[in-house]
Write a protein that holds these residues in place. Structure first.
Motif, PDB file in Angstrom:
ATOM      1  N   UNK A   1     -54.965  44.922   1.804  1.00 16.46           N
ATOM      2  CA  UNK A   1     -55.730  44.206   2.809  1.00 16.46           C
ATOM      3  C   UNK A   1     -54.836  44.061   4.037  1.00 16.46           C
ATOM      4  N   UNK A   2     -55.358  44.425   5.198  1.00 16.48           N
ATOM      5  CA  UNK A   2     -54.624  44.333   6.450  1.00 16.48           C
ATOM      6  C   UNK A   2     -55.487  43.618   7.476  1.00 16.48           C
ATOM      7  N   UNK A   3     -54.853  42.799   8.308  1.00 11.97           N
ATOM      8  CA  UNK A   3     -55.575  42.010   9.309  1.00 11.97           C
ATOM      9  C   UNK A   3     -54.902  42.184  10.660  1.00 11.97           C
ATOM     10  N   UNK A   4     -55.704  42.483  11.675  1.00 12.91           N
ATOM     11  CA  UNK A   4     -55.230  42.631  13.042  1.00 12.91           C
ATOM     12  C   UNK A   4     -55.912  41.566  13.888  1.00 12.91           C
ATOM     13  N   UNK A   5     -55.176  40.940  14.778  1.00 18.56           N
ATOM     14  CA  UNK A   5     -55.785  40.009  15.720  1.00 18.56           C
ATOM     15  C   UNK A   5     -55.661  40.588  17.121  1.00 18.56           C
ATOM     16  N   UNK A   6     -56.616  40.216  17.962  1.00 18.25           N
ATOM     17  CA  UNK A   6     -56.628  40.743  19.327  1.00 18.25           C
ATOM     18  C   UNK A   6     -57.399  39.783  20.218  1.00 18.25           C
ATOM     19  N   UNK A   7     -57.117  39.822  21.512  1.00 17.65           N
ATOM     20  CA  UNK A   7     -57.923  39.028  22.441  1.00 17.65           C
ATOM     21  C   UNK A   7     -59.334  39.606  22.522  1.00 17.65           C
ATOM     22  N   UNK A   8     -60.291  38.755  22.794  1.00 18.02           N
ATOM     23  CA  UNK A   8     -61.693  39.188  22.903  1.00 18.02           C
ATOM     24  C   UNK A   8     -61.935  39.760  24.295  1.00 18.02           C
ATOM     25  N   UNK A   9     -61.371  40.948  24.534  1.00 16.75           N
ATOM     26  CA  UNK A   9     -61.513  41.649  25.809  1.00 16.75           C
ATOM     27  C   UNK A   9     -61.896  43.101  25.524  1.00 16.75           C
ATOM     28  N   UNK A  10     -62.451  43.765  26.516  1.00 10.22           N
ATOM     29  CA  UNK A  10     -62.928  45.141  26.342  1.00 10.22           C
ATOM     30  C   UNK A  10     -61.864  46.088  25.791  1.00 10.22           C
ATOM     31  N   UNK A  11     -60.616  45.933  26.221  1.00  5.99           N
ATOM     32  CA  UNK A  11     -59.552  46.841  25.781  1.00  5.99           C
ATOM     33  C   UNK A  11     -59.303  46.760  24.279  1.00  5.99           C
ATOM     34  N   UNK A  12     -59.733  45.684  23.638  1.00 12.91           N
ATOM     35  CA  UNK A  12     -59.530  45.535  22.197  1.00 12.91           C
ATOM     36  C   UNK A  12     -60.431  46.450  21.374  1.00 12.91           C
ATOM     37  N   UNK A  13     -61.530  46.938  21.959  1.00 18.36           N
ATOM     38  CA  UNK A  13     -62.448  47.809  21.212  1.00 18.36           C
ATOM     39  C   UNK A  13     -61.756  49.116  20.822  1.00 18.36           C
ATOM     40  N   UNK A  14     -61.246  49.898  21.769  1.00 16.47           N
ATOM     41  CA  UNK A  14     -60.565  51.133  21.346  1.00 16.47           C
ATOM     42  C   UNK A  14     -59.277  50.848  20.576  1.00 16.47           C
ATOM     43  N   UNK A  15     -58.590  49.744  20.883  1.00 18.32           N
ATOM     44  CA  UNK A  15     -57.375  49.410  20.143  1.00 18.32           C
ATOM     45  C   UNK A  15     -57.679  49.157  18.672  1.00 18.32           C
ATOM     46  N   UNK A  16     -58.764  48.449  18.394  1.00 18.41           N
ATOM     47  CA  UNK A  16     -59.148  48.175  17.006  1.00 18.41           C
ATOM     48  C   UNK A  16     -59.523  49.469  16.292  1.00 18.41           C
ATOM     49  N   UNK A  17     -60.280  50.304  16.961  1.00 19.06           N
ATOM     50  CA  UNK A  17     -60.696  51.579  16.370  1.00 19.06           C
ATOM     51  C   UNK A  17     -59.470  52.438  16.031  1.00 19.06           C
ATOM     52  N   UNK A  18     -58.530  52.534  16.955  1.00 19.17           N
ATOM     53  CA  UNK A  18     -57.322  53.336  16.721  1.00 19.17           C
ATOM     54  C   UNK A  18     -56.458  52.712  15.626  1.00 19.17           C
ATOM     55  N   UNK A  19     -56.368  51.385  15.596  1.00 22.59           N
ATOM     56  CA  UNK A  19     -55.566  50.716  14.568  1.00 22.59           C
ATOM     57  C   UNK A  19     -56.131  50.988  13.173  1.00 22.59           C
ATOM     58  N   UNK A  20     -57.457  50.959  13.040  1.00 23.30           N
ATOM     59  CA  UNK A  20     -58.083  51.236  11.746  1.00 23.30           C
ATOM     60  C   UNK A  20     -57.860  52.688  11.347  1.00 23.30           C
ATOM     61  N   UNK A  21     -58.087  53.605  12.263  1.00 24.02           N
ATOM     62  CA  UNK A  21     -57.872  55.029  11.967  1.00 24.02           C
ATOM     63  C   UNK A  21     -56.426  55.289  11.554  1.00 24.02           C
ATOM     64  N   UNK A  22     -55.484  54.720  12.315  1.00 25.72           N
ATOM     65  CA  UNK A  22     -54.072  54.930  12.013  1.00 25.72           C
ATOM     66  C   UNK A  22     -53.693  54.313  10.667  1.00 25.72           C
ATOM     67  N   UNK A  23     -54.265  53.165  10.344  1.00 23.47           N
ATOM     68  CA  UNK A  23     -53.993  52.521   9.063  1.00 23.47           C
ATOM     69  C   UNK A  23     -54.444  53.398   7.896  1.00 23.47           C
ATOM     70  N   UNK A  24     -55.660  53.938   7.999  1.00 27.80           N
ATOM     71  CA  UNK A  24     -56.172  54.807   6.934  1.00 27.80           C
ATOM     72  C   UNK A  24     -55.273  56.025   6.737  1.00 27.80           C
ATOM     73  N   UNK A  25     -54.810  56.614   7.841  1.00 27.02           N
ATOM     74  CA  UNK A  25     -53.915  57.773   7.754  1.00 27.02           C
ATOM     75  C   UNK A  25     -52.562  57.380   7.174  1.00 27.02           C
TER      76      UNK A  25
END
Length: 169
Positions: free
Chosen positions: A33-57
């Protein structure tokens, strides 16, 4: 994005020590189980997507490209909704990824009390179909999704998808 990784194994309940029963194999190397926190701003959308993809890899999760694409679209939609609709009352959001032997679960948590529903598509409007899309992607993959209230009055929206490991030839 701040990473609050919980290590390589699943997270046991408070006070519970999880040990495999004698003769049974322990957790797979990619479970956890992994948890990422981020500010609720537009830039967090691609950051979250990339963080999840990178985690799976990085964890070596044996997942098909099709499932990864669906999961990343779900992450994008859920984080976008948190940014658009919850940022005023919830300046931070959390993305959690849980990987088991047979499933993947992604959740996005914010502190806004409003519990959204997946509305039917209005063909005259642009936007407003994010949760409908999440529900359909999840259903097509054979998974489930829901919205739950949190102890602090916010909400967590999650989707769990079956993990059918990719066979390496």
């Amino acid at each position: 994005m701040e990473n609050h990784g919980r290590g390589s194994g699943p997270r046991p309940a408070a006070g519970e020590v999880e040990e495999p029963a004698p003769g049974l194999p322990g957790p797979l190397p990619y479970e956890g189980v992994w948890r990422f926190t981020a500010p609720a701003v537009d830039a967090s959308v691609p950051q979250a997507r990339h963080a999840v993809r990178d985690l799976l890899l990085r964890q070596g999760v044996p997942v098909s490209d099709e499932l990864v694409q669906g999961l990343l679209l779900i992450v994008s939609e859920l984080v976008t909704n948190a940014v658009r609709h919850a940022a005023l009352l919830s300046p931070m959001l959390a993305v959690e990824i849980a990987v088991g032997a047979e499933w993947l679960r992604v959740s996005v948590e914010d502190d806004h009390p409003y519990r959204p529903t997946a509305l039917e598509a209005d063909h005259g409007q642009t936007g407003g179909r994010g949760l409908l899309l999440v529900r359909e992607i999840t259903r097509e993959a054979g998974g489930v999704c829901d919205v739950e209230h949190t102890a602090n009055g916010g909400k967590v929206i999650w989707a769990a998808l079956p993990l059918v490991p990719v066979r390496v030839p």
